[in-house]
Design a protein around this motif. Structure first.
Motif, mmCIF file in Angstrom:
data_model
loop_
_atom_site.group_PDB
_atom_site.id
_atom_site.type_symbol
_atom_site.label_atom_id
_atom_site.label_comp_id
_atom_site.label_asym_id
_atom_site.label_seq_id
_atom_site.Cartn_x
_atom_site.Cartn_y
_atom_site.Cartn_z
ATOM 1 N N ARG A 158 0.824 -1.221 0.000
ATOM 2 C CA ARG A 158 0.000 0.000 0.000
ATOM 3 C C ARG A 158 0.855 1.268 0.000
ATOM 4 N N ASN A 177 -4.186 2.162 -3.874
ATOM 5 C CA ASN A 177 -5.541 1.649 -4.094
ATOM 6 C C ASN A 177 -5.587 0.380 -4.929
ATOM 7 N N SER A 214 -8.445 -5.803 0.120
ATOM 8 C CA SER A 214 -9.676 -5.387 -0.558
ATOM 9 C C SER A 214 -10.744 -6.459 -0.463
ATOM 10 N N TYR A 247 -12.882 -6.106 -9.890
ATOM 11 C CA TYR A 247 -11.712 -5.226 -10.000
ATOM 12 C C TYR A 247 -11.143 -5.109 -11.403
#
Length: 122
Positions: free
Chosen positions: A69, A76, A100, A119
């Motif tokens: 991250r 993201n 996520s 995604y």
């Protein structure tokens, strides 16, 4: 191109995931450690999703999520936690750490593919 990075220290898991993903039209890269995964991610900016084994030596998945991250431009990036830990609270722990999504082993491939579709542009 829907490129997925698999970070897992077990070659059998990588092989099985890559085979299914390839059959479904996905392209995947693999890394056997978090360090290798970070290097691969830096070399391949086209990676759109990471499948991350949470139980690895040296750097566990929880620490790995934080490292991933903090990479420039990757805050993201979807990270799907893949783990054999399927006890009450493990899903929440993974999500709280910054994952996520969460998939337990043995992997329900229909569930994983459904999450990937959330995604990726498939």
């Amino acid at each position: 191109m829907n490129r997925i990075l698999i970070i897992d220290d077990d070659a059998r898991n990588i092989y099985a995931l890559q085979a299914v993903l390839k059959a479904k039209g996905f392209t995947s890269l693999c890394a056997a450690s978090v360090k290798e995964g970070i290097a691969t991610l830096q070399q391949h900016p086209e990676v759109q999703v990471i499948l991350l084994d949470m139980m690895m030596p040296e750097t566990d998945g929880y620490e790995a999520i934080q490292l991933l991250r903090h990479l420039p431009g990757r805050a993201n990036l979807p990270i799907i936690a893949v783990t054999a830990q399927a006890m009450v609270g493990d899903r929440e722990k993974c999500l709280a750490a910054g994952a996520s999504a969460y998939v337990s082993k043995p992997i329900d491939m229909d569930l994983l593919l459904g999450q990937l579709k959330n995604y990726l542009s498939v």
